[in-house]
Write a protein that holds these residues in place. Structure first.
Motif, PDB file in Angstrom:
ATOM      1  N   VAL A  40       0.809  -1.208   0.000  1.00 26.57           N
ATOM      2  CA  VAL A  40       0.000   0.000   0.000  1.00 26.57           C
ATOM      3  C   VAL A  40       0.850   1.271   0.000  1.00 26.57           C
ATOM      4  CG1 VAL A  40      -1.577   1.371   1.398  1.00 26.57           C
ATOM      5  CG2 VAL A  40      -2.060  -1.029   0.987  1.00 26.57           C
ATOM      6  N   LEU A  41       1.893   1.277   0.807  1.00 24.32           N
ATOM      7  CA  LEU A  41       2.677   2.508   0.891  1.00 24.32           C
ATOM      8  C   LEU A  41       3.833   2.541  -0.088  1.00 24.32           C
ATOM      9  CD1 LEU A  41       2.832   3.092   4.760  1.00 24.32           C
ATOM     10  CD2 LEU A  41       1.149   3.882   3.118  1.00 24.32           C
ATOM     11  N   LYS A  72      13.747   3.185  -4.018  1.00 24.77           N
ATOM     12  CA  LYS A  72      15.034   3.199  -3.316  1.00 24.77           C
ATOM     13  C   LYS A  72      14.891   3.757  -1.910  1.00 24.77           C
ATOM     14  CE  LYS A  72      17.423   5.652  -6.276  1.00 24.77           C
ATOM     15  NZ  LYS A  72      16.861   6.010  -7.564  1.00 24.77           N
ATOM     16  N   HIS A  73      13.668   3.824  -1.438  1.00 25.07           N
ATOM     17  CA  HIS A  73      13.402   4.429  -0.134  1.00 25.07           C
ATOM     18  C   HIS A  73      14.113   3.669   0.988  1.00 25.07           C
ATOM     19  CE1 HIS A  73      11.185   6.304   3.119  1.00 25.07           C
ATOM     20  NE2 HIS A  73      10.745   7.195   2.249  1.00 25.07           N
ATOM     21  N   GLN A 128       8.144   5.905   7.073  1.00 29.10           N
ATOM     22  CA  GLN A 128       6.911   6.131   6.325  1.00 29.10           C
ATOM     23  C   GLN A 128       5.815   6.755   7.167  1.00 29.10           C
ATOM     24  OE1 GLN A 128       5.866   5.440   3.127  1.00 29.10           O
ATOM     25  NE2 GLN A 128       7.995   5.057   2.601  1.00 29.10           N
ATOM     26  N   PRO A 181       6.064  10.767   9.126  1.00 23.93           N
ATOM     27  CA  PRO A 181       5.682  11.943   8.332  1.00 23.93           C
ATOM     28  C   PRO A 181       4.238  11.883   7.836  1.00 23.93           C
ATOM     29  CG  PRO A 181       7.745  11.005   7.537  1.00 23.93           C
ATOM     30  CD  PRO A 181       7.196  10.046   8.533  1.00 23.93           C
ATOM     31  N   MET A 182       3.770  10.700   7.464  1.00 28.70           N
ATOM     32  CA  MET A 182       2.411  10.586   6.935  1.00 28.70           C
ATOM     33  C   MET A 182       1.346  10.969   7.944  1.00 28.70           C
ATOM     34  SD  MET A 182       1.962   7.077   4.805  1.00 28.70           S
ATOM     35  CE  MET A 182       0.209   7.154   4.544  1.00 28.70           C
ATOM     36  N   PHE A 183       1.477  10.402   9.147  1.00 34.40           N
ATOM     37  CA  PHE A 183       0.381  10.537  10.110  1.00 34.40           C
ATOM     38  C   PHE A 183       0.647  11.534  11.223  1.00 34.40           C
ATOM     39  CE2 PHE A 183      -0.199   6.149   8.469  1.00 34.40           C
ATOM     40  CZ  PHE A 183      -1.428   6.355   7.872  1.00 34.40           C
ATOM     41  N   ILE A 210       2.410  14.351  10.631  1.00 32.11           N
ATOM     42  CA  ILE A 210       2.566  15.655   9.979  1.00 32.11           C
ATOM     43  C   ILE A 210       3.929  16.274  10.293  1.00 32.11           C
ATOM     44  CG2 ILE A 210       1.245  17.715   9.370  1.00 32.11           C
ATOM     45  CD1 ILE A 210      -1.131  16.586  10.603  1.00 32.11           C
ATOM     46  N   GLU A 222      10.126  14.812   6.683  1.00 31.87           N
ATOM     47  CA  GLU A 222      10.690  13.473   6.506  1.00 31.87           C
ATOM     48  C   GLU A 222      11.953  13.317   7.346  1.00 31.87           C
ATOM     49  OE1 GLU A 222       9.984  10.852   3.518  1.00 31.87           O
ATOM     50  OE2 GLU A 222      10.093  12.344   1.925  1.00 31.87           O
ATOM     51  N   ILE A 242      17.800  12.458   5.018  1.00 36.75           N
ATOM     52  CA  ILE A 242      18.142  11.417   4.054  1.00 36.75           C
ATOM     53  C   ILE A 242      19.307  10.544   4.530  1.00 36.75           C
ATOM     54  CG2 ILE A 242      19.580  13.018   2.699  1.00 36.75           C
ATOM     55  CD1 ILE A 242      17.513  10.779   0.758  1.00 36.75           C
ATOM     56  N   ARG A 247      17.988   7.945   6.807  1.00 36.03           N
ATOM     57  CA  ARG A 247      17.258   6.902   6.081  1.00 36.03           C
ATOM     58  C   ARG A 247      18.203   5.952   5.353  1.00 36.03           C
ATOM     59  NH1 ARG A 247      13.584   9.511   2.082  1.00 36.03           N
ATOM     60  NH2 ARG A 247      14.193  11.547   2.821  1.00 36.03           N
ATOM     61  N   LYS A 289       3.947  20.027  11.592  1.00 29.72           N
ATOM     62  CA  LYS A 289       3.375  21.187  10.925  1.00 29.72           C
ATOM     63  C   LYS A 289       2.088  21.662  11.566  1.00 29.72           C
ATOM     64  CE  LYS A 289       5.937  21.428   7.132  1.00 29.72           C
ATOM     65  NZ  LYS A 289       6.253  22.610   6.359  1.00 29.72           N
ATOM     66  N   SER A 301       0.902  20.339   2.511  1.00 29.07           N
ATOM     67  CA  SER A 301       1.973  19.979   3.448  1.00 29.07           C
ATOM     68  C   SER A 301       1.487  19.858   4.891  1.00 29.07           C
ATOM     69  CB  SER A 301       3.098  21.004   3.380  1.00 29.07           C
ATOM     70  OG  SER A 301       2.620  22.250   3.819  1.00 29.07           O
ATOM     71  N   GLU A 302       0.263  20.284   5.168  1.00 28.67           N
ATOM     72  CA  GLU A 302      -0.184  20.202   6.554  1.00 28.67           C
ATOM     73  C   GLU A 302      -1.332  19.227   6.755  1.00 28.67           C
ATOM     74  OE1 GLU A 302      -0.671  23.966   8.442  1.00 28.67           O
ATOM     75  OE2 GLU A 302       1.249  24.686   7.682  1.00 28.67           O
ATOM     76  N   GLY A 303      -1.526  18.340   5.799  1.00 28.60           N
ATOM     77  CA  GLY A 303      -2.622  17.392   5.939  1.00 28.60           C
ATOM     78  C   GLY A 303      -2.122  16.053   6.447  1.00 28.60           C
ATOM     79  N   GLU A 304      -3.000  15.379   7.211  1.00 28.66           N
ATOM     80  CA  GLU A 304      -2.657  14.039   7.678  1.00 28.66           C
ATOM     81  C   GLU A 304      -3.197  13.037   6.671  1.00 28.66           C
ATOM     82  OE1 GLU A 304      -3.949  13.175  11.682  1.00 28.66           O
ATOM     83  OE2 GLU A 304      -4.120  11.051  11.210  1.00 28.66           O
ATOM     84  N   ALA A 305      -2.420  11.984   6.391  1.00 29.12           N
ATOM     85  CA  ALA A 305      -2.883  10.965   5.453  1.00 29.12           C
ATOM     86  C   ALA A 305      -4.258  10.496   5.909  1.00 29.12           C
ATOM     87  CB  ALA A 305      -1.904   9.797   5.432  1.00 29.12           C
ATOM     88  N   ARG A 348       5.148  17.960   2.533  1.00 31.57           N
ATOM     89  CA  ARG A 348       6.299  17.814   3.429  1.00 31.57           C
ATOM     90  C   ARG A 348       7.084  16.540   3.140  1.00 31.57           C
ATOM     91  NH1 ARG A 348       1.675  16.440   5.876  1.00 31.57           N
ATOM     92  NH2 ARG A 348       1.578  14.334   6.711  1.00 31.57           N
ATOM     93  N   MET A 349       6.494  15.617   2.377  1.00 31.74           N
ATOM     94  CA  MET A 349       7.171  14.363   2.058  1.00 31.74           C
ATOM     95  C   MET A 349       6.826  13.987   0.624  1.00 31.74           C
ATOM     96  SD  MET A 349       4.612  11.844   4.193  1.00 31.74           S
ATOM     97  CE  MET A 349       5.458  10.329   3.731  1.00 31.74           C
ATOM     98  N   CYS A 367       4.292   9.128  -2.202  1.00 33.77           N
ATOM     99  CA  CYS A 367       4.583   7.905  -2.975  1.00 33.77           C
ATOM    100  C   CYS A 367       3.345   7.335  -3.674  1.00 33.77           C
ATOM    101  CB  CYS A 367       5.166   6.843  -2.065  1.00 33.77           C
ATOM    102  SG  CYS A 367       6.764   7.295  -1.406  1.00 33.77           S
ATOM    103  N   ARG A 368       2.195   7.354  -2.953  1.00 33.23           N
ATOM    104  CA  ARG A 368       1.014   6.714  -3.527  1.00 33.23           C
ATOM    105  C   ARG A 368       0.467   7.436  -4.741  1.00 33.23           C
ATOM    106  NH1 ARG A 368       1.045   1.964  -3.408  1.00 33.23           N
ATOM    107  NH2 ARG A 368      -0.775   2.194  -4.690  1.00 33.23           N
ATOM    108  N   ASP A 397      15.671  13.195  -3.950  1.00 39.12           N
ATOM    109  CA  ASP A 397      16.414  12.263  -3.081  1.00 39.12           C
ATOM    110  C   ASP A 397      17.912  12.280  -3.345  1.00 39.12           C
ATOM    111  OD1 ASP A 397      16.386  11.043  -5.536  1.00 39.12           O
ATOM    112  OD2 ASP A 397      15.365   9.227  -4.857  1.00 39.12           O
TER     113      ASP A 397
END
Ligand code: HEM
Lengths: 434, 92
Positions: free
Chosen positions: A77-78, A144-145, A205, A208-210, A212, A215, A218, A221, A273, B9-13, B38-39, B42-43, B92
């Motif tokens: 999924v990700l 390549k993450h 992953q 940053p996604m959840f 906010i 990242e 680098i 990572r 953020k 950039s300020e939203g949560e998935a 902010r990232m 990928c999806r 990257d």
């Protein structure tokens, strides 16, 4: 226009991770029952049967269970990594792992080498299948993450965890506890390799996604996971070849790598953020503080040559660090996956967004907050158990209290997950009817 | 040529993903979408590829991830995007 976020071919059904997530709390409840009714000294002595049982209910039954399930869904999924025959593979791994764990627990508690053999055999099959499928899928991905390197080193570490244990048990007639010196390597690969590296890969992953946040840098990572892996190789080398200097190099690498990860993550959280803090955020903050604490406590124990400190460090690392992070992660990824799958169902039915519940409705914050509080109580009690020895019957009562708190927190986790699943099922059913 | 701005950039998935795809569904042929996040999302790539979009991803001066997206079949838009990102840092 095709709006689905996931191409169906690469999306395992929701049941793939859910069967693991729903099994995990059951082992947690069992561990709580053992703490409650296990009699004296469940956690008094590192090498007691009950300690070994509790440790593996948690490591195999709860934590590995969740991680194995999560990886099979999150990689596709990700990261767009395709897992071949995902549903069949997931069923097979789940069955082998669950039954293998149960047999091993039975074998340890009943002193039956034959059950240990069978249990470890099934766990080995599950591990081979799981590690094989994940490595195969990773090798074919063109991403390549840093997550992919971390996941690869994590699953290889799981293999090492198992191999050291096979070596130990095979040389000791398959009876456990063995009290074998190589157990330290088994533990290190399990805790710092399999658990920690996977947590790191997932964090790149999901944080940053959840949460906010920006990242991860680098350089972190790219190099952190390989560095920890090398640290573990050196640690093993120093143990097997009796090279003291190599051991210190390994300790320096591992301790600074863990501390670095925790500090970077705490800093990212400060740079987030939006200033909202939810249960996942707090869980991860606790996890990072616990990681830092456990490295300090372990170092003190190592320098003083006092194993009690090192045992406390393991408890803080496992129950404060890994379990907190895993619980926090579940409260985000389960609603996210429910949303994603429902969304996809709507897409394929030709509707856009329909009545898909939003992520905050799948697991209401007030439920997870209560679960968090109870789990923190259990952690607090667990950490002070060693102090119980100064009071008559102190450790016994504390252990029982921890048991009650575990039963409560894992039951709450189970109920919350079942509610999330039923929300998914009711919307999906309504859609099929409509 | 129009530039349409979208800051996720300020939203949560999954909010960033929803807002990005909603904007893309309304993207006029002669425009490109400039997304700030902010990232790296990928999806989104999978979606872009399946729906005929052209994308370039770069690191903006503030360190954020910037995406420039236009319809793949409109050469004029593609040329403009390539020109815009020429001197920007890789992501990257
Ligand atoms: C893969 C299947 C596994 C089997 C068959 C297994 C079996 C065992 C056995 C028999 C021992 C006792 C060794 C002795 O008495 O010297 C042990 C210890 C230990 N194992 Fe595992 N284990 C497995 C996986 C794991 C995993 C994934 C972890 C996670 C980190 C783990 C963590 C530990 C720890 C921390 C100890 C030390 C317990 C203590 O000191 O009380 N094990 N394991």
């Amino acid at each position: 226009m095709n709006i689905a976020f996931l191409s169906l071919a690469q999306t395992p059904p929701l049941s793939v991770p859910m069967r693991f997530f729903l099994t995990a709390p059951l082992f947690g409840i069992a561990a709580g029952l053992l703490l409650l009714f296990g009699g004296d000294g469940v956690l008094d002595n590192r090498w007691s049967i009950n300690t070994l049982l509790v440790v593996h209910m948690v490591t195999l039954g709860v934590l590995s269970m969740v991680m194995i399930g999560a990886l099979q869904q999150l990689l596709p999924v990700l990261m767009g990594v395709v897992i071949p025959r995902s549903n069949m593979v997931s069923r097979a791994i789940h069955l082998l792992w669950s039954v293998g764990t149960l047999l091993l627990l039975a074998g340890i508690s009943q002193h039956l080498p034959i059950l240990n053999r069978f249990g470890v055999g099934l766990l080995a099959l599950a591990t081979l299948l799981f590690v094989g499928v994940i490595l195969y899928a990773l090798a074919r991905s063109d991403s390549k993450h840093g997550t992919l390197i971390a996941v690869a080193t994590a699953v290889i570490s799981l293999l090492f965890t198992l191999l050291f244990m096979l070596w130990i048990l095979n040389s000791s007639g398959w009876l456990a506890p063995v009290v074998h010196p190589l157990t330290n390597l088994h533990m290190s690969w399990g805790l710092l390799g399999w658990f920690m590296l996977l947590l790191i890969g997932a964090a790149y992953q999901v944080v940053p996604m959840f949460q906010i946040t920006p990242e991860f840098p680098i350089a972190v990572r790219r190099f952190l996971a390989p560095l920890i892996f090398v640290g573990l190789l050196l640690w093993s080398g120093s143990d097997l070849l009796q090279l003291v200097w190599m051991g210190w190099v390994a300790i320096a690498i591992l301790v600074s790598a863990l501390a670095l990860f925790a500090v970077v993550l705490l800093r990212l959280q400060l740079q987030r953020k939006r200033r909202l803090s939810d249960v996942t955020f707090t869980y991860w903050r606790v996890a990072m503080v616990a990681l830092l604490t456990s490295t300090v406590v372990w170092l003190v124990g190592y320098i003083l040559g006092d194993s009690r400190w090192m045992e406390s460090a393991v408890v803080i690392f496992l129950m404060g660090g890994i379990l907190s992070a895993v619980s926090g992660m579940l409260f985000k990824i389960v609603p996210f996956l429910v949303w994603l799958h429902l969304n996809n169902l709507y897409q394929s039915a030709g509707e856009w967004q329909g009545n898909v519940p939003n992520v905050r409705q799948v697991i209401p914050e007030r439920y997870s907050r209560w679960q968090f509080r109870v789990q923190m109580v259990s952690l607090g009690i667990l950490v002070v158990i060693p102090l119980g020895q100064f009071v008559d019957q102190g450790s016994r009562y504390l252990t029982q209290a921890a048991g009650i708190a575990w039963i409560a927190s894992f039951t709450m986790l189970l109920v919350i997950l079942l509610l999330a699943r039923s929300k998914y099922q009711s919307v999906a059913r309504a859609l099929n009817r409509g | 040529m129009n530039r349409i701005e979208l800051d996720i950039s300020e939203g949560e998935a999954p909010e960033p993903l929803i807002r990005a795809t909603e904007a893309l569904q309304q993207l006029p042929e002669d425009s490109y979408l400039h997304i700030t996040h902010r990232m790296e999302p990928c999806r989104l790539y999978d979606y872009l590829e399946r729906n005929g979009f052209y994308v370039e991803t770069r690191r903006g001066e503030s360190g954020l991830c910037e995406l420039f997206i236009g319809h793949d079949r409109i050469d004029k838009v593609k040329t403009e995007i390539v020109r815009l990102v020429k001197d920007m840092a890789r992501w990257d």
